[in-house]
Write a protein that holds these residues in place. Structure first.
Motif, mmCIF file in Angstrom:
data_model
loop_
_atom_site.group_PDB
_atom_site.id
_atom_site.type_symbol
_atom_site.label_atom_id
_atom_site.label_comp_id
_atom_site.label_asym_id
_atom_site.label_seq_id
_atom_site.Cartn_x
_atom_site.Cartn_y
_atom_site.Cartn_z
ATOM 1 N N MET A 125 0.832 -1.209 0.000
ATOM 2 C CA MET A 125 0.000 0.000 0.000
ATOM 3 C C MET A 125 0.862 1.254 0.000
ATOM 4 N N THR A 126 2.042 1.166 0.610
ATOM 5 C CA THR A 126 2.955 2.314 0.626
ATOM 6 C C THR A 126 3.450 2.619 -0.783
ATOM 7 N N GLY A 127 3.984 1.595 -1.445
ATOM 8 C CA GLY A 127 4.580 1.783 -2.765
ATOM 9 C C GLY A 127 3.553 2.184 -3.810
ATOM 10 N N HIS A 172 8.058 -4.493 -8.308
ATOM 11 C CA HIS A 172 7.388 -5.234 -7.237
ATOM 12 C C HIS A 172 7.640 -6.723 -7.437
ATOM 13 N N ASP A 173 7.972 -7.413 -6.381
ATOM 14 C CA ASP A 173 8.432 -8.796 -6.545
ATOM 15 C C ASP A 173 7.319 -9.852 -6.542
ATOM 16 N N ARG A 174 6.060 -9.437 -6.413
ATOM 17 C CA ARG A 174 4.961 -10.400 -6.346
ATOM 18 C C ARG A 174 4.078 -10.267 -7.598
ATOM 19 N N GLY A 176 0.873 -5.773 -1.078
ATOM 20 C CA GLY A 176 1.660 -6.216 0.076
ATOM 21 C C GLY A 176 0.808 -7.042 1.026
ATOM 22 N N ASN A 177 0.834 -6.696 2.297
ATOM 23 C CA ASN A 177 0.084 -7.485 3.278
ATOM 24 C C ASN A 177 -1.423 -7.407 3.058
ATOM 25 N N SER A 178 -1.897 -6.394 2.329
ATOM 26 C CA SER A 178 -3.355 -6.307 2.109
ATOM 27 C C SER A 178 -3.788 -7.121 0.888
ATOM 28 N N VAL A 232 -4.538 -9.095 5.030
ATOM 29 C CA VAL A 232 -4.544 -8.299 6.256
ATOM 30 C C VAL A 232 -5.390 -7.054 5.997
ATOM 31 N N PRO A 233 -6.359 -6.751 6.874
ATOM 32 C CA PRO A 233 -7.186 -5.550 6.650
ATOM 33 C C PRO A 233 -6.388 -4.266 6.863
ATOM 34 N N ILE A 234 -6.728 -3.247 6.099
ATOM 35 C CA ILE A 234 -6.023 -1.962 6.220
ATOM 36 C C ILE A 234 -6.640 -1.170 7.371
ATOM 37 N N CYS A 235 -5.825 -0.843 8.345
ATOM 38 C CA CYS A 235 -6.289 0.002 9.448
ATOM 39 C C CYS A 235 -5.496 1.294 9.434
ATOM 40 N N GLY A 236 -5.978 2.250 10.215
ATOM 41 C CA GLY A 236 -5.272 3.526 10.248
ATOM 42 C C GLY A 236 -5.708 4.345 11.434
ATOM 43 N N SER A 263 12.114 -8.790 -8.671
ATOM 44 C CA SER A 263 12.702 -8.620 -7.349
ATOM 45 C C SER A 263 13.989 -7.808 -7.430
ATOM 46 N N CYS A 264 14.025 -6.712 -6.710
ATOM 47 C CA CYS A 264 15.214 -5.851 -6.715
ATOM 48 C C CYS A 264 16.361 -6.570 -6.011
ATOM 49 N N LEU A 265 17.522 -6.675 -6.690
ATOM 50 C CA LEU A 265 18.634 -7.404 -6.078
ATOM 51 C C LEU A 265 19.980 -6.741 -6.275
ATOM 52 N N GLY A 294 6.564 3.616 4.737
ATOM 53 C CA GLY A 294 6.012 2.327 5.155
ATOM 54 C C GLY A 294 6.749 1.825 6.385
ATOM 55 N N ARG A 295 6.723 0.515 6.569
ATOM 56 C CA ARG A 295 7.262 0.025 7.837
ATOM 57 C C ARG A 295 8.780 0.098 7.922
ATOM 58 N N CYS A 296 9.460 0.480 6.837
ATOM 59 C CA CYS A 296 10.914 0.668 6.927
ATOM 60 C C CYS A 296 11.289 2.138 7.096
ATOM 61 N N THR A 342 2.996 3.198 13.696
ATOM 62 C CA THR A 342 3.007 3.702 12.304
ATOM 63 C C THR A 342 2.898 2.588 11.269
ATOM 64 N N ARG A 343 3.082 1.333 11.676
ATOM 65 C CA ARG A 343 3.147 0.232 10.711
ATOM 66 C C ARG A 343 1.809 -0.099 10.065
ATOM 67 N N VAL A 344 0.688 0.382 10.594
ATOM 68 C CA VAL A 344 -0.584 0.000 9.966
ATOM 69 C C VAL A 344 -0.706 0.647 8.578
ATOM 70 N N MET A 345 -1.423 -0.050 7.687
ATOM 71 C CA MET A 345 -1.313 0.290 6.269
ATOM 72 C C MET A 345 -1.954 1.624 5.872
ATOM 73 N N GLY A 346 -2.964 2.082 6.640
ATOM 74 C CA GLY A 346 -3.504 3.408 6.349
ATOM 75 C C GLY A 346 -2.412 4.454 6.553
HETATM 76 C C1 LIG Z 1 -0.622 -10.719 10.644
HETATM 77 C C2 LIG Z 1 -0.509 -9.245 10.556
HETATM 78 C C3 LIG Z 1 -1.596 -8.501 10.917
HETATM 79 C C4 LIG Z 1 -1.569 -7.135 10.758
HETATM 80 N N1 LIG Z 1 -2.696 -6.464 11.024
HETATM 81 C C5 LIG Z 1 -2.821 -5.227 10.501
HETATM 82 C C6 LIG Z 1 -4.089 -4.625 10.437
HETATM 83 O O1 LIG Z 1 -5.091 -5.145 10.910
HETATM 84 N N2 LIG Z 1 -4.168 -3.426 9.806
HETATM 85 C C7 LIG Z 1 -3.071 -2.813 9.266
HETATM 86 O O2 LIG Z 1 -3.214 -1.764 8.636
HETATM 87 N N3 LIG Z 1 -1.845 -3.355 9.350
HETATM 88 C C8 LIG Z 1 -1.690 -4.544 9.935
HETATM 89 N N4 LIG Z 1 -0.467 -5.136 9.975
HETATM 90 C C9 LIG Z 1 0.756 -4.368 9.624
HETATM 91 C C10 LIG Z 1 0.911 -4.123 8.144
HETATM 92 O O3 LIG Z 1 0.403 -5.176 7.395
HETATM 93 C C11 LIG Z 1 2.360 -3.866 7.724
HETATM 94 O O4 LIG Z 1 3.046 -3.099 8.653
HETATM 95 C C12 LIG Z 1 2.302 -3.153 6.371
HETATM 96 O O5 LIG Z 1 1.892 -4.103 5.417
HETATM 97 C C13 LIG Z 1 3.552 -2.480 5.958
HETATM 98 O O6 LIG Z 1 3.313 -1.908 4.679
HETATM 99 P P1 LIG Z 1 4.485 -1.742 3.643
HETATM 100 O O7 LIG Z 1 3.896 -1.207 2.392
HETATM 101 O O8 LIG Z 1 5.585 -1.001 4.289
HETATM 102 O O9 LIG Z 1 5.009 -3.224 3.438
HETATM 103 P P2 LIG Z 1 4.348 -4.470 2.725
HETATM 104 O O10 LIG Z 1 2.890 -4.495 2.908
HETATM 105 O O11 LIG Z 1 5.125 -5.643 3.220
HETATM 106 O O12 LIG Z 1 4.667 -4.216 1.197
HETATM 107 C C14 LIG Z 1 5.990 -4.217 0.711
HETATM 108 C C15 LIG Z 1 6.021 -4.944 -0.602
HETATM 109 O O13 LIG Z 1 7.346 -4.852 -1.148
HETATM 110 C C16 LIG Z 1 7.636 -6.047 -1.823
HETATM 111 N N5 LIG Z 1 9.079 -6.239 -1.846
HETATM 112 C C17 LIG Z 1 9.868 -6.636 -0.818
HETATM 113 N N6 LIG Z 1 11.136 -6.794 -1.228
HETATM 114 C C18 LIG Z 1 11.148 -6.479 -2.544
HETATM 115 C C19 LIG Z 1 12.173 -6.478 -3.521
HETATM 116 N N7 LIG Z 1 13.422 -6.838 -3.230
HETATM 117 N N8 LIG Z 1 11.857 -6.116 -4.788
HETATM 118 C C20 LIG Z 1 10.586 -5.777 -5.117
HETATM 119 N N9 LIG Z 1 9.578 -5.780 -4.211
HETATM 120 C C21 LIG Z 1 9.853 -6.128 -2.941
HETATM 121 C C22 LIG Z 1 6.952 -7.112 -0.980
HETATM 122 O O14 LIG Z 1 6.592 -8.245 -1.742
HETATM 123 C C23 LIG Z 1 5.724 -6.412 -0.455
HETATM 124 O O15 LIG Z 1 4.585 -6.750 -1.197
HETATM 125 C C24 LIG Z 1 -0.405 -6.500 10.253
HETATM 126 C C25 LIG Z 1 0.724 -7.243 9.945
HETATM 127 C C26 LIG Z 1 0.677 -8.601 10.101
HETATM 128 C C27 LIG Z 1 1.892 -9.380 9.761
#
Ligand SMILES: Cc1cc2nc3c(=O)[nH]c(=O)nc-3n(C[C@H](O)[C@H](O)[C@H](O)COP(=O)(O)OP(=O)(O)OC[C@H]3O[C@@H](n4cnc5c(N)ncnc54)[C@H](O)[C@@H]3O)c2cc1C
Length: 588
Positions: free
Chosen positions: A24-26, A44-46, A51-53, A59-63, A119-121, A373-375, A386-390
């Motif tokens: 959701m971040t990207g 994007h590698d998938r 991502g998690n959604s 995983v549901p998006i919260c905020g 996949s970025c490498l 995002g979470r990084c 801050t890690r929630v997807m909203g």
């Molecule tokens: C079980 C669980 C429950 C959760 N519950 C909630 C919830 O209820 N509500 C909520 O909002 N959040 C929840 N979270 C937290 C939330 O899902 C994560 O913190 C969030 O997904 C982070 O978003 P992101 O975009 O930073 O990362 P991600 O969602 O992980 O997205 C990053 C994407 O980058 C891709 N990527 C990684 N490496 C590479 C690469 N080398 N090259 C290309 N692409 C790459 C990955 O495949 C991934 O799809 C939960 C997490 C978990 C594990």
């Protein structure tokens, strides 16, 4: 290095912004930048976005509105647009169709090149900056190199950090380092863990479940973190089936997946075969093979967001995003926390909203590296909120908008800090919400006379597009009502923007949470205007400019591009309700 591997084809892309990771971040980052004029590549590698959604994790998006519990704090901007599309296009609220909503937006966005299954490498540096990155595309056996002016790491695992030698944090800070009361006494390498969810469906007849021999066996609910109490989430699985916080959240992922599947199947076996839970007619229909991660590497940016920043509402001058989830700090032992008598998570209170500063989203060491995002740059304690997807999506839109602005002005992301007001105004103009920052209305709108068929229309140009602190910041209206701006003389009008009620007091997200009824599935909220008309005053006559039918969006910008002496907006029809609200209507 990879460019010399002649055994496989090699494609080179030239972009302004390269985004790594399509969670959701990207997605928010890439769409925001492309819409603001940058040429973007999203790697994007998938096979699916989100991502998690995505349907791979579900995983549901919260905020900040905590899944509808705190009204009017839902993230607007790109995330709201996606959620409203989803309501319309995904009548049964199925995750694979959510994938499709995301794919549709990204794949068909002009100036955005989507590289799926890639996949970025690798990264190549020049003069201390990133010159290009490379990825391996699984489906085509092709290397893709992306040269860009700015790189945004939205990969969750901060893959560009090891590839560029950028410092990161991984694990928990000592309490003393930032004075964080919820941090452990001593620093450690432990993180929040990962989870494999599952989904079950109810049938008309009893459904047997025969677990594979390698599944764990739990004879008593006492072996589970919440005992009997929390076992009803059959549509969604259990967040507390969490492991990996005491291992390496990147290198050990495959081993943790194996263990998570054993536990998940063991818990389902317990429900089906070792207790009376009323689950006889339920059958598992999906299980997650890609563990969803909560935490791994975090960049060291220009500012590290802390627990104290969150608790003091993050009223930074450079706030460009916001959060509001509790500091939901999962125990690193995860599923095993019960065995050591610890809760699987503690919801430490956090205010909602709190601001997230721009400085936590870019590097000071590598001049063309941003992250979201979470990084992003935060302590473990701050990340637990801050890690929630909203919130991640709000950061992503900020980074994409900032990157496009920096590129347009020939600046580095760090130098853009001196232009933070302009960045904030662009985000507000794109319907993001920034607490405590008001949108400056265009002079054309500010200077015009404003009238309405009824009520006080002034809130439509007060620069705040949602209720805040008891002030509704809206013009309440019904079908047939109108508002009109008249200019002192005919003036060139480029566009008209309308921001309407999309039920910010309800949860409209895709969710399998127990008790979530998905009552809105298949149609936009009742209060949302379905049909409205925009007219322009020319030669003393109101002339139709746009007759918007079947609208399902909150934020609509309509091109005009002609001289006019006035603008009129008439609400024609709602999606079912009687009362609606216009939060903003302006011409520029
Ligand atoms: C079980 C669980 C429950 C959760 N519950 C909630 C919830 O209820 N509500 C909520 O909002 N959040 C929840 N979270 C937290 C939330 O899902 C994560 O913190 C969030 O997904 C982070 O978003 P992101 O975009 O930073 O990362 P991600 O969602 O992980 O997205 C990053 C994407 O980058 C891709 N990527 C990684 N490496 C590479 C690469 N080398 N090259 C290309 N692409 C790459 C990955 O495949 C991934 O799809 C939960 C997490 C978990 C594990």
């Amino acid at each position: 290095m990879l460019e010399r591997d002649a055994r496989f084809p090699h494609v080179v892309h030239d972009a302004d912004l390269c985004v790594v990771g399509g969670g959701m971040t990207g997605i928010s980052c890439a769409l925001a930048a492309a819409r603001r004029g940058a040429r973007v590549v999203l790697m994007h590698d998938r096979p699916v976005l989100g991502g998690n959604s995505s349907s791979e994790c579900r995983v549901p998006i919260c905020g900040a509105d905590r899944a509808g519990q705190i009204p009017y704090l839902r993230e607007t901007g790109i995330l709201e647009e996606l959620r409203l599309d989803n309501l319309r296009r995904n009548p049964h609220q199925d995750y694979p169709l959510w994938d499709l909503v995301l794919y549709d937006k990204v794949q068909y966005q002009p100036d955005l090149t989507l590289l799926l299954n890639c996949s970025c490498l690798d990264a190549r540096m020049a003069g201390g900056a990133i010159e290009s990155i490379a990825g391996w595309q699984l489906t085509t056996q092709t290397y893709h190199t992306v040269k860009a002016r700015i790189f945004a790491d939205c990969s969750g695992d901060a893959v560009l950090a090891p590839l560029t030698g950028h410092p990161v944090r991984m694990g928990r800070e000592a309490r003393s380092e930032f004075g964080e009361s919820i941090a452990p006494e001593a620093a450690d390498a432990r993180t929040m863990g990962m989870t494999c969810l599952f989904q079950a469906r109810e049938h008309d007849t009893p459904q047997p479940f025969d677990p594979p021999p390698w599944a764990y066996r739990y004879d008593s609910p006492d072996h589970l973190p919440y005992g009997r109490a929390d076992l009803g989430w059959w549509r969604m699985g259990y967040w507390w089936i969490e492991l990996g916080g005491e291992a390496d959240a990147i290198r050990d992922t495959e081993a943790i997946r194996e263990e998570l599947l054993r536990v998940t199947l063991g818990v389902w076996d317990h429900i089906k075969n070792r207790g009376d839970y009323g689950a006889d007619n339920w059958a598992m229909e999906w299980i997650q093979f890609l563990p969803a991660k909560r935490e791994s590497r975090r960049y060291l940016g220009a500012h590290t967001l802390t627990q104290n920043d969150i608790e003091s509402e993050g009223r930074f001058d450079d706030l460009v995003a916001y959060g509001g989830w509790t500091m939901d700090d999962h125990h690193p032992a995860g599923f095993d926390s019960a065995r050591i008598g610890a809760p699987a998570t503690i919801f430490h209170p956090a205010p909602s909203p709190y601001g997230i500063p721009y400085r936590s989203l870019y590097s000071e060491r590598i001049p063309n590296l941003m992250f979201a995002g979470r990084c992003h740059s935060a302590t473990h304690a701050a990340l637990s909120s801050t890690r929630v997807m909203g919130t991640c999506s709000s950061m992503g839109q900020a980074v994409g908008t900032a990157a496009a602005l920096a590129i347009a002005r020939g600046l580095t992301p760090a130098a853009l800090l001196d232009h933070i007001r302009q960045l904030q105004q662009q985000l507000l103009a794109d319907d993001c919400y920034l607490p405590w920052v008001e949108q400056e209305m265009p002079a054309l709108t500010r200077e015009a006379a404003l009238s309405a068929s009824q009520g006080d229309p002034e809130p439509v140009r007060d620069g705040v597009s949602r209720p805040v602190g008891g002030d509704p910041h809206c013009w309440p209206c019904r079908a047939g009502d109108w508002i009109a701006y008249s200019f002192a003389e005919a003036r060139p009008v480029d566009s008209v923007t309308v921001v309407v009620d999309s039920a910010l007091d309800q949860d409209i997200g895709l969710s399998l949470f127990p008790g979530h009824t998905n009552h809105l599935a298949g149609r936009p909220p009742d209060v949302l205007p379905r049909r409205f008309r925009v007219e322009g005053l020319a030669q003393g006559r109101w002339q139709s400019l746009h007759d918007v039918r079947d609208n399902h969006q909150r934020f609509v910008r309509l091109p005009v591009r002609r001289p006019l002496a006035g603008i009129r907006l008439t609400i024609e029809e709602l999606w079912g309700g009687r009362d609606s609200r216009v939060y903003a209507c302006y011409a520029e």
